[in-house]
Design a protein around this motif. Sequence first.
Motif, PDB file in Angstrom:
ATOM      1  N   GLY A 494       0.775  -1.235   0.000  1.00  0.00           N
ATOM      2  CA  GLY A 494       0.000   0.000   0.000  1.00  0.00           C
ATOM      3  C   GLY A 494       0.800   1.274   0.000  1.00  0.00           C
ATOM      4  N   VAL A 495       2.133   1.169   0.140  1.00  0.00           N
ATOM      5  CA  VAL A 495       2.956   2.356   0.348  1.00  0.00           C
ATOM      6  C   VAL A 495       4.305   2.204  -0.337  1.00  0.00           C
ATOM      7  N   SER A 496       4.814   3.317  -0.873  1.00  0.00           N
ATOM      8  CA  SER A 496       6.210   3.378  -1.317  1.00  0.00           C
ATOM      9  C   SER A 496       6.869   4.545  -0.606  1.00  0.00           C
ATOM     10  N   ILE A 505      12.362  12.500   2.604  1.00  0.00           N
ATOM     11  CA  ILE A 505      11.737  11.346   1.960  1.00  0.00           C
ATOM     12  C   ILE A 505      10.230  11.578   1.853  1.00  0.00           C
ATOM     13  N   ASN A 506       9.613  10.832   0.956  1.00  0.00           N
ATOM     14  CA  ASN A 506       8.166  10.927   0.750  1.00  0.00           C
ATOM     15  C   ASN A 506       7.517   9.578   0.980  1.00  0.00           C
ATOM     16  N   CYS A 507       6.384   9.595   1.675  1.00  0.00           N
ATOM     17  CA  CYS A 507       5.581   8.385   1.859  1.00  0.00           C
ATOM     18  C   CYS A 507       4.366   8.495   0.947  1.00  0.00           C
ATOM     19  N   GLU A 508       4.284   7.578  -0.001  1.00  0.00           N
ATOM     20  CA  GLU A 508       3.237   7.613  -1.034  1.00  0.00           C
ATOM     21  C   GLU A 508       2.266   6.460  -0.835  1.00  0.00           C
ATOM     22  N   PHE A 509       0.942   6.761  -0.793  1.00  0.00           N
ATOM     23  CA  PHE A 509      -0.067   5.709  -0.764  1.00  0.00           C
ATOM     24  C   PHE A 509      -0.366   5.295  -2.198  1.00  0.00           C
ATOM     25  N   HIS A 510      -0.646   4.015  -2.421  1.00  0.00           N
ATOM     26  CA  HIS A 510      -1.128   3.589  -3.732  1.00  0.00           C
ATOM     27  C   HIS A 510      -2.127   2.443  -3.612  1.00  0.00           C
ATOM     28  N   THR A 511      -3.062   2.610  -2.663  1.00  0.00           N
ATOM     29  CA  THR A 511      -4.193   1.696  -2.565  1.00  0.00           C
ATOM     30  C   THR A 511      -5.337   2.254  -3.402  1.00  0.00           C
ATOM     31  N   LYS A 512      -6.441   1.512  -3.517  1.00  0.00           N
ATOM     32  CA  LYS A 512      -7.594   2.002  -4.266  1.00  0.00           C
ATOM     33  C   LYS A 512      -8.162   3.226  -3.559  1.00  0.00           C
ATOM     34  N   MET A 513      -8.311   4.335  -4.285  1.00  0.00           N
ATOM     35  CA  MET A 513      -8.762   5.623  -3.744  1.00  0.00           C
ATOM     36  C   MET A 513      -7.854   6.096  -2.601  1.00  0.00           C
ATOM     37  N   ASN A 514      -6.661   5.470  -2.512  1.00  0.00           N
ATOM     38  CA  ASN A 514      -5.701   5.780  -1.452  1.00  0.00           C
ATOM     39  C   ASN A 514      -6.338   5.683  -0.067  1.00  0.00           C
ATOM     40  N   GLY A 518      -4.208  -1.475   7.012  1.00  0.00           N
ATOM     41  CA  GLY A 518      -3.039  -1.907   7.760  1.00  0.00           C
ATOM     42  C   GLY A 518      -1.737  -1.673   7.023  1.00  0.00           C
ATOM     43  N   ASP A 519      -1.732  -1.871   5.695  1.00  0.00           N
ATOM     44  CA  ASP A 519      -0.494  -1.693   4.939  1.00  0.00           C
ATOM     45  C   ASP A 519      -0.047  -0.231   4.930  1.00  0.00           C
ATOM     46  N   VAL A 520      -1.012   0.701   4.854  1.00  0.00           N
ATOM     47  CA  VAL A 520      -0.667   2.122   4.877  1.00  0.00           C
ATOM     48  C   VAL A 520      -0.173   2.536   6.264  1.00  0.00           C
ATOM     49  N   ILE A 521      -0.845   2.051   7.295  1.00  0.00           N
ATOM     50  CA  ILE A 521      -0.406   2.346   8.666  1.00  0.00           C
ATOM     51  C   ILE A 521       1.023   1.852   8.881  1.00  0.00           C
ATOM     52  N   GLN A 522       1.290   0.618   8.436  1.00  0.00           N
ATOM     53  CA  GLN A 522       2.644   0.070   8.563  1.00  0.00           C
ATOM     54  C   GLN A 522       3.654   0.934   7.802  1.00  0.00           C
ATOM     55  N   GLY A 523       3.285   1.342   6.581  1.00  0.00           N
ATOM     56  CA  GLY A 523       4.190   2.126   5.763  1.00  0.00           C
ATOM     57  C   GLY A 523       4.481   3.498   6.348  1.00  0.00           C
ATOM     58  N   LEU A 524       3.459   4.140   6.909  1.00  0.00           N
ATOM     59  CA  LEU A 524       3.671   5.447   7.523  1.00  0.00           C
ATOM     60  C   LEU A 524       4.618   5.364   8.712  1.00  0.00           C
ATOM     61  N   ASN A 525       4.422   4.368   9.544  1.00  0.00           N
ATOM     62  CA  ASN A 525       5.306   4.207  10.700  1.00  0.00           C
ATOM     63  C   ASN A 525       6.729   3.875  10.268  1.00  0.00           C
ATOM     64  N   LYS A 526       6.842   3.061   9.209  1.00  0.00           N
ATOM     65  CA  LYS A 526       8.170   2.749   8.685  1.00  0.00           C
ATOM     66  C   LYS A 526       8.840   4.008   8.138  1.00  0.00           C
ATOM     67  N   ALA A 527       8.072   4.857   7.456  1.00  0.00           N
ATOM     68  CA  ALA A 527       8.618   6.097   6.899  1.00  0.00           C
ATOM     69  C   ALA A 527       9.142   6.997   8.011  1.00  0.00           C
ATOM     70  N   THR A 578      -0.553   6.295  15.011  1.00  0.00           N
ATOM     71  CA  THR A 578       0.108   6.808  13.800  1.00  0.00           C
ATOM     72  C   THR A 578      -0.114   8.306  13.665  1.00  0.00           C
ATOM     73  N   SER A 579      -1.339   8.753  13.940  1.00  0.00           N
ATOM     74  CA  SER A 579      -1.602  10.194  13.930  1.00  0.00           C
ATOM     75  C   SER A 579      -0.698  10.909  14.927  1.00  0.00           C
ATOM     76  N   MET A 580      -0.556  10.325  16.108  1.00  0.00           N
ATOM     77  CA  MET A 580       0.267  10.957  17.144  1.00  0.00           C
ATOM     78  C   MET A 580       1.753  10.907  16.789  1.00  0.00           C
ATOM     79  N   ARG A 581       2.178   9.862  16.083  1.00  0.00           N
ATOM     80  CA  ARG A 581       3.580   9.814  15.642  1.00  0.00           C
ATOM     81  C   ARG A 581       3.859  10.889  14.604  1.00  0.00           C
ATOM     82  N   ILE A 582       2.859  11.145  13.743  1.00  0.00           N
ATOM     83  CA  ILE A 582       3.015  12.224  12.765  1.00  0.00           C
ATOM     84  C   ILE A 582       3.246  13.543  13.495  1.00  0.00           C
TER      85      ILE A 582
END
Length: 808
Positions: A494-496, A505-514, A518-527, A578-582
């Motif tokens: 869900g994320v690059s 760096i940039n965190c990009e979503f690429h799910t349907k309608m973005n 879970g995959d986006v949450i994981q990707g954001l925390n990884k970013a 994740t919101s709080m980590r942002i």
Amino acid sequence: MMRRINKVAVLGSGVMGSRIACHFANVGVEVLLLDIVPRELLPAEEAKGLTLDHPQVRNRIVNTSLDTAIKSNPAPLFSKSFAKRIKTGNFEDDMSKIADADWVIEVVVERLDIKKSVFDQVEKYRKAGTLITSNTSGIPIHMMSEGRSEDFKSHFCGTHFFNPPRYLPLLEIIPTKDTKKEVVDFLMEYGDKKLGKTVVLCKDTPAFIGNRIGVYSMLALTHLVEQLGLTVEEVDKYTGPAMGHPKSATFRTADVVGLDTLVNVANGLDQNAPDDEARGVFKLPSYITKMVENKWLGEKTKKGFYEKVKSADGSSEILSLNLKTLTYGPQQKVKSSTLEATKLVEDIRKRMKVYEQGTDKAAVLFRAMHYPLFEYVSKRVPEITDDFFRIDDAMRAGFGWELGPFEVWDALGVRETIEKIKNEEKRLPGQTGEVAQWVHDMLASGAESFYKVENGVRHYYDIASKSYKPIPGTEDLIVLDHIREQKTIWKNSGVSIIDLGDGIINCEFHTKMNTIGGDVIQGLNKAIDIAEKDYRGLVITNDGKNFSAGANIGMIFMMAVEQDYDELNMAVRMFQNTSMRIRYSSIPVVVAPFQLCLGGGCEFAMHADFVQLHAETYMGLVEFGVGVIPGGGGSKEFALRASDEYKDDQIVQNTLKERFLTIGQAKVSTSAVEAYELGYLQQGKYGITMNRARLLADAKAKAIELAEAGYTKPIPRTDIKVLGNQGLGIVYVGADSMRAGGYISEHDKKISEKLGWVMCGGDLSAPAEVSEQYLLDLERKAFLELCAERKTLERIQHMLTKGKPLRN
């Protein structure tokens, strides 16, 4: 000379003039809008005893036009308050005021004699060096400046805005041989960076670039309809989103624009482009001629290619026109194996290849449309432009195509398509099967495509030098599509995560309608992990059609149906965390939304250090619509912001009420400006980018600015003032009265009470100060309780299935 635009005079307040005035007001410019003086009184004016000399009468035309524009939908203003930036007047009393303008834009009726008479008046009052341009779609620009002063000529050109000016990004700049280069350069840059336009430099040829190619394409299709025996429904199904065109496709677009407008441009091209080898395409098919005679012009006459009617039971139905019998009937469903195959291909360029290789009517139409189009556009170079990429820019920005004709040709393969063009059986007037010689020369030089990307920058084949050059004005843009392959440092489904350079760096979503799962949450925390360890800032944005449509409702529904509340609790907690980590990461986080930014996407933006958003961002917390409250930190955040807005340490109930209603009524902004007015953005913590293409570069620049300013990790808040039971009483009384009046359902009342419970800090006996985590726990508890409600599940199921039963 350092040129600045502080005041613009718009001469003519019709549909285009009033909306051009509104768009300049959008970008903070003072506007003077003028029009003619009425020659007759209206009955209402006579009844009031007014005369033709009364100011109210003399400015009636301009004021009525502006008022109509402001009330129109879609709105031409980012905020209705911006109307104060527009002053009105008339040509006779107020033309002298243009002496204060930095730019005078003429937008009167499309008649050369009338335009020249207006310019006579402009010459009397315009100060030397002032820009003077004409918004025209067809009159040759050089004819307008004949007989004018040298200063007028050197500062004059055409500026063709497409309608509606706020929403359609195409702006064509058409200089004459007398226009100063620095004037053209200024308008190109100002249109791009300040007005947010895709600015296309055109030659002074009939219909310029956008309408020349767009009308050719549409009229070519009207001829092919007869050749291929296609129905209205088939054409609009085949030429819509699957082909990379807007949902309105072809005939629905004609109905919206007005068939008379299309016919006028076609007739103009037929008359004014005598050397166009495909001139026969501009001759109208008999069924269109008959429609015009019948005044079936589209929406403006309530009849066109479609007609909306009411049945005996009062329900509405949209009928379609039978092009053979010219009678209206129920729409027929369209099936196509080629269209079904294209649904499986997300990448638009790969989809074009699938479309071309089909065997049914949809594929036949695709080939019969595109092969002559490729031939036609190749032969318009250098007639209408020296640089073919400007044709692609015009079609994307003015007609909503995802790919311009040369980009589609690239996707199909330039060399192999030339042979197919030669062999295509379906021919249009003027079509020979031979493309322009410069395309053959390009291939002979060893260049196999019109475009290529080098070092993250898009290049085009320059015909004059027979080499690739960067597309002018794009060198400082950042396009993820151009760097993703080389610069991706981590990805999941869900994320690059992409290295933008300069420590960002940039965190990009690429799910349907973005949507966010879970995959986006994981990707954001990884970013955030990666950025905190090895970089100095993070941007969150993507190259999709929308920033994010919110949380993955389907995932929530399945957990709730299976009553897996432990799993759902964990998922919501992860979302909140994740919101709080942002917000509380050790590096600056910039979120860059555009178009839809709903639900969870909005919550992420609300927690960012800075929001760099496109002017056309439609932001909102819409969870009420599916029977829950915002659960990713949004409910908490509005309680926090209400607390910060309390004055003199006094809790102001109206402030809480305002924030409560924004969520409770699921308000979505109609612009970036309104997102601030609704409370989704905070003063000093957001910036607006007018040009969508520049959004990522602007967001990166802001992340660098924050890092270099010595960014310090914020301290979690523990001083949020909440009302407790004092506020809850107000919420409950309000919800009861709304329910008693029949304005909301019993379930809506329950959601309102849950939201109030969170925003008031729960069952506290007196106002108190609480922490963010305290409010997050309340928010999560309320969210889970609402997910257990049968009515909530029914609403979610309805949203997921559009009223159809959900199949497990």
